[in-house]
Enzyme design. Structure first.
Site, PDB file in Angstrom:
ATOM      1  N   HIS A   1      63.456  40.026  67.288  1.00  0.00           N
ATOM      2  CA  HIS A   1      64.465  40.018  66.892  1.00  0.00           C
ATOM      3  C   HIS A   1      64.566  39.386  65.045  1.00  0.00           C
ATOM      4  CE1 HIS A   1      68.230  40.642  66.978  1.00  0.00           C
ATOM      5  NE2 HIS A   1      69.587  39.680  66.304  1.00  0.00           N
TER       6      HIS A   1
ATOM      7  N   GLU B   1      58.283  39.280  59.904  1.00  0.00           N
ATOM      8  CA  GLU B   1      58.025  39.370  61.017  1.00  0.00           C
ATOM      9  C   GLU B   1      56.062  39.716  60.807  1.00  0.00           C
ATOM     10  OE1 GLU B   1      62.285  41.304  62.382  1.00  0.00           O
ATOM     11  OE2 GLU B   1      61.113  42.654  61.388  1.00  0.00           O
TER      12      GLU B   1
END
Ligand code: GRF
Length: 185
Positions: free
Chosen positions: A103, A173
């Site tokens: 997320h 990420e």
């Protein structure tokens, strides 16, 4: 060697980093990229890595077609990398503690319904947050509420825009998601 499936709905830059990482790993291998979007760029990326792809509609997923495919492929871990549909409970239940999501914010803040993609970074900016980051978590029946495995932070300054925040988050990420997955296997 654990068998990984990636579920993604969009561009798939995370999926690409994961496929790249596991090309040279003796712990896991990406054996399937599945998407609910037939035109999603992630499918091109998978082809470039010679990873088989599978597409399905929301209705088909709800009828169990994706679960059947994951079982046929003897998948050990399901990786959600920008997958935008709510996962049916039967699917979550089939992979207890073996389904992981990323997320693009520091959960529990900026999670839940409607908090995906640019919406997240816009909300973070609008709230005047001084930092944001990524959260890698296990998936349970309530989307963004599974056990948090890893978070990384990045500062936000006044000049940052939702786009520049998104770029910082993507960098985190790409850096961490493959390694964190490897650590789970
Ligand atoms: C990522 O920001 C991820 O956190 C979110 O969806 C985005 C996917 O980006 N769940 P990409 O398709 O991997 O580029």
């Amino acid at each position: 060697m654990k068998r990984l499936a990636i579920l993604a709905s969009g561009s798939g830059s995370n999926a690409e980093k994961i496929m790249e990482h596991f090309q040279n790993s003796d712990k896991g291998k990406v054996v399937l990229v599945a998407s609910n979007k037939p035109g999603a760029y992630v499918l091109e990326r998978a082809k470039n890595f010679q990873v088989p792809t599978f597409t399905f509609t929301r209705k088909e997923m709800e009828e169990g077609i994706l679960l059947k495919k994951l079982e046929e492929e003897q998948i050990d871990w399901v990786i959600l990398a920008g997958f935008l549909l709510k996962i049916p409970d039967a699917l979550t239940r089939a992979f207890p503690d073996h389904m992981v999501n990323i997320h693009p914010a520091l959960l529990p803040k900026y999670g839940g319904k409607g908090m995906y993609g640019a919406h997240v970074h816009e909300a973070v900016k609008a709230a005047g947050e001084k930092e944001t980051g990524i959260t890698i978590h296990l998936v349970n029946e309530n989307y963004d509420e599974g056990k948090i495995i890893f978070q990384a932070h990045t500062p936000i300054d006044e000049l940052d825009t939702p786009d520049s925040i998104a770029a910082k988050v993507h960098e985190l990420e790409h850096k961490y998601f493959p390694k964190v997955i490897e650590g789970l296997l």
